[in-house]
Motif scaffolding. Structure first.
Motif, PDB file in Angstrom:
ATOM      1  N   ALA A 182       0.840  -1.206   0.000  1.00 34.62           N
ATOM      2  CA  ALA A 182       0.000   0.000   0.000  1.00 34.62           C
ATOM      3  C   ALA A 182       0.871   1.251   0.000  1.00 34.62           C
ATOM      4  O   ALA A 182       0.578   2.228  -0.696  1.00 34.62           O
ATOM      5  CB  ALA A 182      -0.935  -0.001   1.213  1.00 34.62           C
ATOM      6  N   VAL A 208      -7.346   2.105  -2.523  1.00 38.27           N
ATOM      7  CA  VAL A 208      -6.429   1.004  -2.235  1.00 38.27           C
ATOM      8  C   VAL A 208      -6.518   0.685  -0.750  1.00 38.27           C
ATOM      9  O   VAL A 208      -6.444   1.591   0.090  1.00 38.27           O
ATOM     10  CB  VAL A 208      -4.991   1.398  -2.615  1.00 38.27           C
ATOM     11  CG1 VAL A 208      -4.004   0.313  -2.217  1.00 38.27           C
ATOM     12  CG2 VAL A 208      -4.903   1.698  -4.108  1.00 38.27           C
ATOM     13  N   TYR A 209      -6.660  -0.600  -0.410  1.00 34.44           N
ATOM     14  CA  TYR A 209      -6.820  -0.948   1.004  1.00 34.44           C
ATOM     15  C   TYR A 209      -6.156  -2.275   1.310  1.00 34.44           C
ATOM     16  O   TYR A 209      -5.920  -3.109   0.423  1.00 34.44           O
ATOM     17  CB  TYR A 209      -8.300  -1.004   1.386  1.00 34.44           C
ATOM     18  CG  TYR A 209      -9.081  -2.161   0.775  1.00 34.44           C
ATOM     19  CD1 TYR A 209      -9.286  -3.347   1.479  1.00 34.44           C
ATOM     20  CD2 TYR A 209      -9.622  -2.069  -0.505  1.00 34.44           C
ATOM     21  CE1 TYR A 209     -10.008  -4.412   0.935  1.00 34.44           C
ATOM     22  CE2 TYR A 209     -10.344  -3.122  -1.059  1.00 34.44           C
ATOM     23  CZ  TYR A 209     -10.537  -4.285  -0.342  1.00 34.44           C
ATOM     24  OH  TYR A 209     -11.241  -5.335  -0.879  1.00 34.44           O
ATOM     25  N   CYS A 210      -5.839  -2.464   2.600  1.00 29.63           N
ATOM     26  CA  CYS A 210      -5.308  -3.743   3.057  1.00 29.63           C
ATOM     27  C   CYS A 210      -5.790  -4.008   4.477  1.00 29.63           C
ATOM     28  O   CYS A 210      -6.286  -3.101   5.160  1.00 29.63           O
ATOM     29  CB  CYS A 210      -3.778  -3.781   2.987  1.00 29.63           C
ATOM     30  SG  CYS A 210      -2.934  -2.567   4.013  1.00 29.63           S
ATOM     31  N   ARG A 223      -5.784   4.096   1.128  1.00 30.60           N
ATOM     32  CA  ARG A 223      -5.312   5.282   0.406  1.00 30.60           C
ATOM     33  C   ARG A 223      -6.290   5.540  -0.739  1.00 30.60           C
ATOM     34  O   ARG A 223      -6.891   4.596  -1.272  1.00 30.60           O
ATOM     35  CB  ARG A 223      -3.904   5.067  -0.159  1.00 30.60           C
ATOM     36  CG  ARG A 223      -2.854   4.796   0.889  1.00 30.60           C
ATOM     37  CD  ARG A 223      -1.480   4.576   0.268  1.00 30.60           C
ATOM     38  NE  ARG A 223      -0.935   5.845  -0.269  1.00 30.60           N
ATOM     39  CZ  ARG A 223       0.202   5.918  -0.974  1.00 30.60           C
ATOM     40  NH1 ARG A 223       0.892   4.804  -1.221  1.00 30.60           N
ATOM     41  NH2 ARG A 223       0.647   7.075  -1.414  1.00 30.60           N
TER      42      ARG A 223
END
Length: 305
Positions: A182, A208-210, A223
């Motif tokens: 990320a 965007v992710y985790c 993000r």
């Protein structure tokens, strides 16, 4: 010369100089769309809000939301920040704790907000005017990875895959393997504009992710990149969290009942933020959802245009 008062709030934070900055023009009457857009470009923040009297007298205010390049039908941090600002204006001097209900007329429709203040800290939570809906994506994962400067194998974790969702503003939700991936994401704006679909007139932005997080109490790290709207990266995005609720439901399959998730964002930008997402699940579907966060006034002034 006529002047217009404006406020600057940092949103999705409880401390100044963090979260997402927001400009709020309190006297928006008499400004046409072109003028509002020019003023938003002058502030050059991710969003600027213009407040005018409500069309329905039972509501608090009508607001219009602009990025440096375009008007949005709905956005989270302008909703939270404006609700707190209007609550601050009508509060009784010296009242240490209070709860206010603010209804904002946005282009997406009326948005109901609850604002609570205690010990000098304000927190606003709003009901999503629309629950998230999926939209079709026909973009290979390796192309999305290339647009983000990542390797194909870094896209996805567990059962999470790339998906498209909108709760008023469209986002392509891109799961990545971990915090390290990320942190390395860099969006190629030209390539993204070629691959991302437009929903209505709005280009889908990259979310965007985790699962891995910096803060132990957060469920996701995120993000958001929106170069088409003039926002290379956004430190906190409530409308993206609202859309992301659809991905949470699809991949995590929460059981019926109420679920609360904290999402951290803005860490890589040096403007850490915290967004609270609440989802009410019934019959395997989202029955209702809410976005919440803090907001802090950091400046005020007057416009002479």
């Amino acid at each position: 010369m006529a002047t217009r008062r404006y406020l600057l709030y940092d949103v999705f934070t409880r401390t100044g100089l963090a979260g997402n900055p927001l400009a709020i023009v309190l006297d928006g009457e008499g400004l046409d769309t072109e003028r509002m857009q020019a003023i938003a470009a002058e502030f050059n923040l991710s969003e600027t809000v213009f407040v005018t009297p409500p069309e329905n007298s039972i509501h608090t205010a009508r607001i219009r939301i602009f990025t440096p390049r375009q008007e949005l039908p709905f956005a989270g941090h302008p909703t939270v920040g404006t609700a707190v600002a209007l609550s601050d204006r009508v509060s009784e001097i010296g009242q240490a704790e209070r709860t206010s209900i603010i209804v904002l007329e946005e282009n997406v429709g009326p948005v109901r907000c609850a604002v609570s203040t205690a010990n000098g800290a304000a927190f606003a939570e709003f009901d999503l005017p629309r629950t998230p809906e999926p939209f079709a994506l026909d973009v290979p994962a390796e192309v999305v990875a290339a647009a983000l400067g990542l390797a194909h194998h870094e896209i996805g974790f567990e059962n999470h895959a790339i998906s498209g969702w909108t709760a008023g503003v469209p986002y392509i939700c891109v799961p990545v393997a971990n915090l390290e991936a990320a942190g390395r994401a860099r969006l190629d704006a030209g390539l993204w504009e070629e691959l991302a679909p437009r929903i209505g007139a709005v280009l889908s932005d990259a979310y965007v992710y985790c699962r891995e997080t910096v803060n132990h109490d957060c469920a996701f790290h995120a993000r958001m990149f929106a170069p088409g709207a003039g926002i290379p990266e956004d430190p906190a995005t409530g409308s993206a969290a609202a859309a992301f609720a659809g991905a949470v439901l699809m991949y995590d399959e929460p059981v019926d009942g109420a679920h609360r998730y904290w999402i951290e964002q803005g860490v890589e930008m040096g403007r850490p933020s915290r967004i609270r997402l609440e989802i009410d699940v019934a019959g395997g579907a989202i029955e209702a959802a809410r976005i919440g966060g803090g907001a802090v006034k950091v400046a005020e002034g007057r416009l002479f245009v």
